[in-house]
Design a protein around this motif. Sequence first.
Motif, PDB file in Angstrom:
ATOM      1  N   CYS A   1       0.753  -1.280  -0.063  1.00 59.91           N
ATOM      2  CA  CYS A   1      -0.047  -0.028  -0.134  1.00 59.91           C
ATOM      3  C   CYS A   1       1.074   1.226  -0.121  1.00 59.91           C
ATOM      4  N   LEU A   2       0.382   2.444  -0.588  1.00 60.85           N
ATOM      5  CA  LEU A   2       1.078   3.713  -0.658  1.00 60.85           C
ATOM      6  C   LEU A   2       0.260   4.514   0.182  1.00 60.85           C
ATOM      7  N   VAL A   3       1.110   5.267   1.047  1.00 63.26           N
ATOM      8  CA  VAL A   3       0.347   6.054   2.118  1.00 63.26           C
ATOM      9  C   VAL A   3       0.926   7.375   1.859  1.00 63.26           C
TER      10      VAL A   3
ATOM     11  N   ILE B   1      -3.887   0.091   5.881  1.00 69.74           N
ATOM     12  CA  ILE B   1      -2.698   0.017   6.467  1.00 69.74           C
ATOM     13  C   ILE B   1      -2.344  -1.304   6.982  1.00 69.74           C
ATOM     14  N   ASN B   2      -3.372  -1.738   8.084  1.00 66.89           N
ATOM     15  CA  ASN B   2      -3.135  -2.926   8.870  1.00 66.89           C
ATOM     16  C   ASN B   2      -3.423  -4.196   8.087  1.00 66.89           C
ATOM     17  N   ASP B   3      -4.604  -4.017   7.119  1.00 66.47           N
ATOM     18  CA  ASP B   3      -4.781  -5.207   6.184  1.00 66.47           C
ATOM     19  C   ASP B   3      -3.442  -5.472   5.480  1.00 66.47           C
TER      20      ASP B   3
ATOM     21  N   ALA C   1       3.611  -1.161  18.713  1.00 63.89           N
ATOM     22  CA  ALA C   1       4.536  -2.125  18.817  1.00 63.89           C
ATOM     23  C   ALA C   1       4.799  -3.086  17.478  1.00 63.89           C
ATOM     24  N   GLN C   2       3.506  -3.539  17.004  1.00 64.74           N
ATOM     25  CA  GLN C   2       3.400  -4.541  15.954  1.00 64.74           C
ATOM     26  C   GLN C   2       3.447  -3.892  14.600  1.00 64.74           C
ATOM     27  N   GLY C   3       3.370  -2.536  14.632  1.00 59.87           N
ATOM     28  CA  GLY C   3       3.099  -1.681  13.583  1.00 59.87           C
ATOM     29  C   GLY C   3       1.745  -1.019  13.088  1.00 59.87           C
ATOM     30  N   PHE C   4       0.817  -1.716  13.834  1.00 61.93           N
ATOM     31  CA  PHE C   4      -0.641  -1.177  13.412  1.00 61.93           C
ATOM     32  C   PHE C   4      -1.045  -0.031  13.813  1.00 61.93           C
ATOM     33  N   VAL C   5      -2.108   0.549  13.175  1.00 60.92           N
ATOM     34  CA  VAL C   5      -2.261   2.086  13.328  1.00 60.92           C
ATOM     35  C   VAL C   5      -3.843   2.145  13.643  1.00 60.92           C
ATOM     36  N   ARG C   6      -4.398   3.143  14.028  1.00 59.79           N
ATOM     37  CA  ARG C   6      -5.895   3.240  14.383  1.00 59.79           C
ATOM     38  C   ARG C   6      -6.344   4.420  14.024  1.00 59.79           C
TER      39      ARG C   6
END
Length: 341
Positions: A55-57, A239-241, A266-271
């Motif tokens: 994915c491109l952010v 991003i999380n997917d 810590a696992q790199g996931f965002v909200r």
Amino acid sequence: MKTADFYYDLPEELIAQDPLAERSSSRLMVLDRESGEIQHKIFKEIIDELNPEDCLVINDTKVIPARLHGAKEDTGAHIEVLLLKRKSDSVWETLVRPGKKARPGTRISFGDGLLVGEVIDVVEEGNRLIRFEYDGIFEEVLDKLGEMPLPPYITHKLQDKNRYQTVYAKHEGSAAAPTAGLHFTKELLDAIQAKGIRIARVTLHVGLGTFRPVKVEDVTNHHMHSEFYMIGREAADIINDTKKKGGRVVSVGTTSTRTLESVADAQGFVRETSGWTEIFIYPGYQFKCIDALITNFHLPESTLLMLVSALAGKEKVMHAYEEAVRERYRFFSFGDAMFIR
């Protein structure tokens, strides 16, 4: 770690003064951060570097015409005001030149009174809080009177102010462009999506603090100014997917990077969230979210060069910059791009 460790010699003629006629025809240096291998490409070939599971952010902030020229109401002396941060509907934190002529109580007229500002306070680093008086909608008044706040190293007048905006700019609030995104065209983004690469939009309103020189000898003593960011539900899900499926999160620019790294666990996931970040990324930092970075070539001894060095390693980055100078790449805001994979 010393600020001087991030110095490199740049001939002045390599500082890009004008954008290219075609956004995606900039040069692209590809740097492999594991091997240090360097390849030279054209920016539109970035699509070949991206995989369908990536994915491109992108940062969809929009630059406001934040530079205003006015005159003191009592003396007529010229005053230049740069809008930095909106504090309320009519109050902005600003950078004023010359500051000594802008004490609290000073009234400044812009556009023959179309906009009037009064200095109400002096805050951090001598910035001024100004309360503006106007009829109608502030953004419409600003559009008539303001100029794009090009960096001081660009001395040419910008012929088309849209060239200091990304093609996907949406949310107004930046005092400077997220310049890595300037290379993208709508056609290139469509082609990237057609290849199966998803695009996540985040917002970080770029303040001048990002570009302020590091004035301390020890890098770790530098303090970043806060900048406002937003991550929506859709972007967080993309991003999380991507991370769950083993794809890469490819950040467009240091501003997108700072947004993601400010929020990631810590696992790199965002909200889905919004807030203010003062994150300062320099070598030794362990990245949590991003896997690759599209960026421009940055000023010597800048926090942006330190961020890039944190991702790819200082020695590899400084070597790549030496090669960019040898190969006559164009530097800074309107310059060429680098992809760190």
